[in-house]
Design a protein around this motif. Structure first.
Motif, PDB file in Angstrom:
ATOM      1  N   UNK A 199       0.824  -1.206   0.000  1.00  0.00           N
ATOM      2  CA  UNK A 199       0.000   0.000   0.000  1.00  0.00           C
ATOM      3  C   UNK A 199       0.859   1.257   0.000  1.00  0.00           C
ATOM      4  N   UNK A 200       0.162   2.381  -0.231  1.00  0.00           N
ATOM      5  CA  UNK A 200       0.823   3.686  -0.161  1.00  0.00           C
ATOM      6  C   UNK A 200      -0.225   4.718   0.276  1.00  0.00           C
ATOM      7  N   UNK A 201       0.185   5.979   0.322  1.00  0.00           N
ATOM      8  CA  UNK A 201      -0.728   7.012   0.821  1.00  0.00           C
ATOM      9  C   UNK A 201      -2.012   7.063  -0.006  1.00  0.00           C
ATOM     10  N   UNK A 214      -8.459   1.833   8.566  1.00  0.00           N
ATOM     11  CA  UNK A 214      -7.563   0.877   7.918  1.00  0.00           C
ATOM     12  C   UNK A 214      -6.499   0.440   8.922  1.00  0.00           C
ATOM     13  N   UNK A 215      -6.294  -0.875   8.992  1.00  0.00           N
ATOM     14  CA  UNK A 215      -5.264  -1.477   9.851  1.00  0.00           C
ATOM     15  C   UNK A 215      -4.238  -2.126   8.922  1.00  0.00           C
ATOM     16  N   UNK A 216      -2.950  -2.098   9.306  1.00  0.00           N
ATOM     17  CA  UNK A 216      -1.922  -2.621   8.400  1.00  0.00           C
ATOM     18  C   UNK A 216      -1.001  -3.598   9.114  1.00  0.00           C
ATOM     19  N   UNK A 226       5.867   4.889  11.445  1.00  0.00           N
ATOM     20  CA  UNK A 226       5.567   6.328  11.277  1.00  0.00           C
ATOM     21  C   UNK A 226       5.074   6.629   9.871  1.00  0.00           C
ATOM     22  N   UNK A 227       5.707   5.995   8.884  1.00  0.00           N
ATOM     23  CA  UNK A 227       5.298   6.228   7.502  1.00  0.00           C
ATOM     24  C   UNK A 227       3.853   5.754   7.279  1.00  0.00           C
ATOM     25  N   UNK A 228       3.574   4.544   7.719  1.00  0.00           N
ATOM     26  CA  UNK A 228       2.266   3.936   7.482  1.00  0.00           C
ATOM     27  C   UNK A 228       1.170   4.704   8.233  1.00  0.00           C
ATOM     28  N   UNK A 229       1.460   5.093   9.461  1.00  0.00           N
ATOM     29  CA  UNK A 229       0.478   5.891  10.215  1.00  0.00           C
ATOM     30  C   UNK A 229       0.291   7.250   9.540  1.00  0.00           C
ATOM     31  N   UNK A 232      -2.405   7.551   7.078  1.00  0.00           N
ATOM     32  CA  UNK A 232      -3.776   7.546   7.584  1.00  0.00           C
ATOM     33  C   UNK A 232      -4.237   6.208   8.122  1.00  0.00           C
ATOM     34  N   UNK A 233      -3.301   5.254   8.227  1.00  0.00           N
ATOM     35  CA  UNK A 233      -3.626   3.973   8.855  1.00  0.00           C
ATOM     36  C   UNK A 233      -3.862   4.206  10.353  1.00  0.00           C
ATOM     37  N   UNK A 234      -4.862   3.520  10.911  1.00  0.00           N
ATOM     38  CA  UNK A 234      -5.203   3.718  12.326  1.00  0.00           C
ATOM     39  C   UNK A 234      -4.348   2.886  13.260  1.00  0.00           C
ATOM     40  N   UNK A 235      -4.041   1.643  12.854  1.00  0.00           N
ATOM     41  CA  UNK A 235      -3.340   0.702  13.741  1.00  0.00           C
ATOM     42  C   UNK A 235      -2.419  -0.163  12.911  1.00  0.00           C
ATOM     43  N   UNK A 236      -1.321  -0.562  13.529  1.00  0.00           N
ATOM     44  CA  UNK A 236      -0.440  -1.532  12.875  1.00  0.00           C
ATOM     45  C   UNK A 236      -0.349  -2.794  13.721  1.00  0.00           C
TER      46      UNK A 236
END
Ligand code: G3P
Ligand code: MG
Length: 249
Positions: A199-201, A214-216, A226-229, A232-236
């Motif tokens: 995925x990406x932004x 979205x959870x990743x 930090x990048x994934x959050x 706009x991802x909520x949780x990893x």
């Protein structure tokens, strides 16, 4: 229909417990995640030959126990005699393949949230969701936010929607299927659970147009988290809650 509510989503979810620090999908792993500050854990649920829901990721026993062959061929009694800890480290010798009942009792006692990933052996997609979620529903107290139920298997999610119509579902994907929007609506999922590597932004923005968080998975370093959050991802989902403690928020 309205999107079914979830409990408050933490920024970190312990993946298979805390898979870097303790054998995955074990009670020790769930305790480790809690000790490292995780508020939720993700676990993988499948059935034994005699239809008992247990935690195991792979279709076979080989990688995460001292047994061999397909998990679906072993009854609970035999599976319980396997060692699910020594492969990881001698410190976890004697750890067992846990039953879903034990896992639910433990997360309730530890006050953890849980993502039950239905991980059927091939051909058992419907019965795995049916049996596991009927049991989970019977054990889950009314006054606690329900588990989040996810699966890569379409038939498992369809069955989940029937068995636990009021529980939140997570639409779990690796490569994005062409019909993803249709499935999100049809199942009325509460989250979209994606592979961070694919995925990406821009793609995260698209998922979020559905109104779902979205959870990743699986994110194991602070810079990637930090990048994934930042997308706009909520949780990893992470194998190392302690390693990501600074982004726990
Ligand atoms: O549910 C998120 C993640 O666990 C999905 O992949 O293979 O680790 O179960 P996997
Ligand atoms: Mg999983």
């Amino acid at each position: 229909a309205d999107i079914l509510p979830l409990g408050p989503l933490p920024r970190l979810i312990g993946h298979r417990g805390a898979a870097r620090h303790a054998p995955e999908n074990t009670l020790a792993g769930i305790r480790m995640a809690a000790a490292q500050g995780a508020k939720w854990v993700e676990v993988d649920v499948k059935l034994t030959a005699d239809l008992v829901p247990v935690l195991l990721h792979d279709d076979t026993l080989d990688r995460t126990t001292d047994g061999k062959g397909p998990a679906k061929d072993l009854e609970l009694g035999a599976m319980r005699r396997l060692d699910a800890g020594s492969w990881f480290s001698p410190a976890f010798r004697g750890e067992r393949v846990p039953t879903l009942v034990e896992v639910i009792q433990l997360v309730l006692a530890l006050d953890l949230g849980i993502n039950l990933e239905i991980k059927p052996c091939p051909g058992r997609e419907e019965e795995t969701a049916g049996v596991a979620l009927t049991l989970a529903y019977s054990l889950w107290p009314d006054d606690r936010p329900p588990p989040l139920v996810s699966s890569f298997a379409d038939a498992s999610l369809d069955m989940a929607r029937q068995v636990v119509p009021r529980w939140p579902l997570g639409y779990l994907i690796d490569r994005r299927p062409a019909n993803w929007r249709q499935r999100v609506e049809q199942l009325n999922v509460s989250t979209i659970n994606v592979n961070a590597r694919r995925e990406d932004a821009a793609s995260i923005r698209e998922y979020k147009t559905t109104g779902r968080p979205v959870l990743a998975y699986t994110v194991n370093t602070v810079p990637v988290a930090r990048e994934v959050l930042g997308w706009g991802v909520s949780s990893v989902f992470t194998d190392t809650p302690s390693g990501l403690a600074e982004i726990a928020g």
